[in-house]
Design a protein around this motif. Structure first.
Motif, PDB file in Angstrom:
ATOM      1  N   VAL A  16      12.292   0.591 -42.471  1.00 30.69           N
ATOM      2  CA  VAL A  16      13.247   1.651 -42.362  1.00 30.69           C
ATOM      3  C   VAL A  16      12.384   2.644 -41.157  1.00 30.69           C
ATOM      4  N   PHE A  17      11.002   2.920 -41.522  1.00 32.31           N
ATOM      5  CA  PHE A  17      10.164   3.683 -40.630  1.00 32.31           C
ATOM      6  C   PHE A  17      10.007   2.957 -39.264  1.00 32.31           C
ATOM      7  N   ILE A  18       9.661   1.751 -39.435  1.00 27.11           N
ATOM      8  CA  ILE A  18       9.453   1.051 -38.134  1.00 27.11           C
ATOM      9  C   ILE A  18      10.723   1.193 -37.507  1.00 27.11           C
ATOM     10  N   ALA A  19      12.024   1.057 -37.686  1.00 21.52           N
ATOM     11  CA  ALA A  19      13.213   1.178 -37.097  1.00 21.52           C
ATOM     12  C   ALA A  19      13.132   2.677 -36.539  1.00 21.52           C
ATOM     13  N   PHE A  20      12.977   3.828 -37.435  1.00 17.05           N
ATOM     14  CA  PHE A  20      13.191   5.067 -36.881  1.00 17.05           C
ATOM     15  C   PHE A  20      12.088   5.182 -35.901  1.00 17.05           C
ATOM     16  N   PHE A  21      11.002   4.630 -35.806  1.00 16.46           N
ATOM     17  CA  PHE A  21      10.004   4.836 -35.152  1.00 16.46           C
ATOM     18  C   PHE A  21      10.402   4.196 -33.662  1.00 16.46           C
ATOM     19  N   LEU A  22      10.800   2.888 -33.490  1.00 15.04           N
ATOM     20  CA  LEU A  22      11.410   2.401 -32.587  1.00 15.04           C
ATOM     21  C   LEU A  22      12.530   3.244 -31.836  1.00 15.04           C
ATOM     22  N   ALA A  23      13.527   3.553 -32.726  1.00 14.88           N
ATOM     23  CA  ALA A  23      14.549   4.516 -32.260  1.00 14.88           C
ATOM     24  C   ALA A  23      14.153   5.682 -31.412  1.00 14.88           C
TER      25      ALA A  23
ATOM     26  N   ARG B 114       2.583  20.819 -24.935  1.00 16.80           N
ATOM     27  CA  ARG B 114       2.268  21.099 -23.619  1.00 16.80           C
ATOM     28  C   ARG B 114       2.920  20.182 -22.742  1.00 16.80           C
ATOM     29  N   PHE B 115       3.351  20.718 -21.518  1.00 14.83           N
ATOM     30  CA  PHE B 115       4.009  19.913 -20.562  1.00 14.83           C
ATOM     31  C   PHE B 115       3.192  18.782 -19.997  1.00 14.83           C
ATOM     32  N   TRP B 116       3.754  17.309 -20.106  1.00 14.83           N
ATOM     33  CA  TRP B 116       2.914  16.170 -19.901  1.00 14.83           C
ATOM     34  C   TRP B 116       3.451  15.722 -18.409  1.00 14.83           C
ATOM     35  N   LYS B 117       4.699  15.383 -18.330  1.00 12.19           N
ATOM     36  CA  LYS B 117       5.124  14.834 -16.966  1.00 12.19           C
ATOM     37  C   LYS B 117       6.775  14.808 -17.130  1.00 12.19           C
ATOM     38  N   VAL B 118       7.293  14.533 -16.003  1.00 17.16           N
ATOM     39  CA  VAL B 118       8.746  14.119 -15.922  1.00 17.16           C
ATOM     40  C   VAL B 118       8.956  12.724 -15.759  1.00 17.16           C
ATOM     41  N   LYS B 119       9.850  12.209 -16.649  1.00 18.69           N
ATOM     42  CA  LYS B 119      10.052  10.668 -16.657  1.00 18.69           C
ATOM     43  C   LYS B 119      11.416  10.387 -16.355  1.00 18.69           C
ATOM     44  N   GLY B 120      11.576   9.170 -15.803  1.00 16.87           N
ATOM     45  CA  GLY B 120      13.084   8.441 -15.651  1.00 16.87           C
ATOM     46  C   GLY B 120      13.338   8.557 -14.125  1.00 16.87           C
ATOM     47  N   PRO B 121      14.386   7.730 -13.910  1.00 18.39           N
ATOM     48  CA  PRO B 121      15.448   7.452 -14.841  1.00 18.39           C
ATOM     49  C   PRO B 121      15.041   5.770 -15.195  1.00 18.39           C
ATOM     50  N   GLY B 122      15.617   5.100 -16.319  1.00 21.18           N
ATOM     51  CA  GLY B 122      15.522   3.886 -16.867  1.00 21.18           C
ATOM     52  C   GLY B 122      15.108   4.113 -18.229  1.00 21.18           C
ATOM     53  N   LEU B 123      14.003   2.985 -18.708  1.00 25.64           N
ATOM     54  CA  LEU B 123      13.515   3.016 -20.157  1.00 25.64           C
ATOM     55  C   LEU B 123      12.360   3.868 -20.058  1.00 25.64           C
ATOM     56  N   VAL B 124      12.337   4.655 -21.112  1.00 23.17           N
ATOM     57  CA  VAL B 124      10.998   5.916 -21.185  1.00 23.17           C
ATOM     58  C   VAL B 124      10.684   5.536 -22.873  1.00 23.17           C
ATOM     59  N   ILE B 125       9.416   5.465 -23.028  1.00 20.03           N
ATOM     60  CA  ILE B 125       8.741   5.238 -24.237  1.00 20.03           C
ATOM     61  C   ILE B 125       8.124   6.539 -24.552  1.00 20.03           C
ATOM     62  N   ILE B 126       8.413   7.217 -25.768  1.00 20.18           N
ATOM     63  CA  ILE B 126       7.956   8.274 -26.371  1.00 20.18           C
ATOM     64  C   ILE B 126       7.294   8.054 -27.518  1.00 20.18           C
ATOM     65  N   ILE B 127       6.040   8.806 -27.681  1.00 19.83           N
ATOM     66  CA  ILE B 127       5.312   8.574 -29.181  1.00 19.83           C
ATOM     67  C   ILE B 127       5.770   9.722 -30.245  1.00 19.83           C
ATOM     68  N   PRO B 128       6.668   9.036 -31.167  1.00 15.88           N
ATOM     69  CA  PRO B 128       7.193  10.040 -32.157  1.00 15.88           C
ATOM     70  C   PRO B 128       6.285  11.111 -32.457  1.00 15.88           C
ATOM     71  N   ILE B 129       6.723  12.168 -33.042  1.00 16.92           N
ATOM     72  CA  ILE B 129       5.953  13.237 -33.409  1.00 16.92           C
ATOM     73  C   ILE B 129       4.708  13.905 -32.472  1.00 16.92           C
ATOM     74  N   ILE B 130       4.154  13.299 -31.726  1.00 19.53           N
ATOM     75  CA  ILE B 130       3.197  13.707 -30.780  1.00 19.53           C
ATOM     76  C   ILE B 130       3.812  14.125 -29.618  1.00 19.53           C
TER      77      ILE B 130
END
Length: 271
Positions: free
Chosen positions: A18-25, A44-60
Motif C-alpha cells: 500500500v505504501f509503495i502504491a501510494f508512493f508511486l501514485a 524552496r522553488f526548484w523548477k517548472v516542469k511539464g508538459p508530459g510525465l513528471v516525477i515528484i519525490i513525495p514528502i520532499i
C-alpha cells in the motif's frame, strides 16, 4: 503460533504494498499540454516542469499545477461617476493568461482574484476621467487604455492581459430621455445646415446660369419656349407667360414720353 506469524507477515507485506502504491501514485504526475507544474523542494522553488510525465519525490517535493490557457473573466458592474458628474453602471470582460508560471504562484497568492480586483478598480479609475459621450462613442480607446494599465501592473505576476471589452453602460431613465432630446436637436441642426448648404449651392448655380444667359439673349427665348413646353405637358388650366424685362423697360419709356407729347400742343396754342 505459526498462524499468527503468517498473519502478521501478510499484514506487513500488505502495508508495504500500500505504501509503495501510494508512493508511486504521488510520485508520477501527468501534465497536459496547456499545464505546467511549479515544483518546490523542501519549501524552496526548484523548477517548472511539464508538459508530459513528471516525477515528484513525495514528502520532499510538492507541485502546483498552473493552467496556461486564456481565461475569460467577467468584471461585475461598477458604479462610475463620469467627469461630467453622470452616474452610470459599467461592466466589462477581460481576457488574460499566465505566461510565467513561477511568478503566478510565487509573486501573488491568488492571481485570478488579484486580477479581478485590479480590473474593477482600474475600470472605475479610467472611466471616471472621461465624460459620458466618450464612454458611449470611444469604447475602443477606453478598452485600450484599461488593457494597457492592467497589462503593465500584472506583468510582475507573470500574467498577460490580452484584451479588455466594455460590455454595457447602463443609464437611468432621466439620462436616457436627456440623451434622446440631445440626439433629436443634433439631427435638426444637421438638417438645417444641409438645407442652408443646398440653398447656397443652388444660388451659386443660378448666378452662373444667369451670367451665361446674359451673354446670349436668344438663349433666354429658348428657355422661355422650353418652359412653356413643360407647362403644356402637365395639363395645367392656367399658363403664365414670362415677359422679358427689356420689353417692360421699353414700355415704361413709352408711357413716360406720352404726357410730354400731350403738353406740347397746349403750350403752342397759348402762344
Amino acid at each position: 503460533m505459526d498462524f499468527n506469524m503468517d498473519a502478521d507477515m501478510l499484514y506487513a507485506i500488505t502495508m508495504v504494498l500500500v505504501f509503495i502504491a501510494f508512493f508511486l501514485a504521488s510520485a508520477f504526475k501527468v501534465l497536459r499540454e496547456y499545464e505546467r507544474g511549479v515544483v518546490f523542494m523542501l519549501g524552496r522553488f526548484w523548477k517548472v516542469k511539464g508538459p508530459g510525465l513528471v516525477i515528484i519525490i513525495p514528502i520532499i517535493q510538492t507541485m502546483v499545477r498552473v493552467d496556461l490557457r486564456t481565461i475569460v473573466m467577467d468584471v461585475p458592474s461598477q458604479d462610475v461617476i463620469s467627469r461630467d458628474n453622470v452616474s452610470v453602471k459599467v461592466n466589462a470582460v477581460i481576457y488574460f493568461r499566465v505566461v510565467d508560471a513561477q511568478k503566478a504562484i510565487i509573486q501573488v497568492e491568488d492571481y485570478n482574484m488579484a486580477t479581478s480586483q485590479l480590473a474593477q478598480t482600474t475600470l472605475r479609475s479610467v472611466l471616471g476621467q472621461h465624460e459620458l459621450d466618450e464612454m458611449l462613442a470611444s469604447r475602443d480607446k477606453l478598452n485600450n487604455d484599461i488593457q494597457a494599465i492592467l497589462d503593465d501592473q500584472t506583468n510582475a505576476w507573470g500574467i498577460k492581459v490580452a484584451n479588455v471589452e466594455i460590455k454595457h453602460v447602463d443609464l437611468n431613465e432621466t439620462m436616457i430621455r436627456a440623451i434622446a432630446k440631445q440626439a433629436e436637436a443634433e439631427r435638426e441642426r444637421r438638417a438645417k445646415v444641409i438645407h442652408a448648404q443646398g440653398e447656397l449651392q443652388a444660388s451659386q448655380h443660378l448666378l452662373e446660369a444667369s451670367q451665361v444667359l446674359s451673354k446670349q439673349p436668344q438663349a433666354i427665348q429658348l428657355r422661355y419656349l422650353q418652359t412653356l413646353t413643360e407647362i403644356a405637358g402637365e395639363k395645367n388650366s392656367t399658363i403664365v407667360f414670362p415677359l422679358p424685362m427689356e420689353f417692360l423697360s421699353a414700355l415704361q419709356k413709352i408711357t413716360e414720353k406720352q404726357p410730354d407729347n400731350n403738353k406740347q400742343p397746349s403750350s403752342t396754342n397759348s402762344l
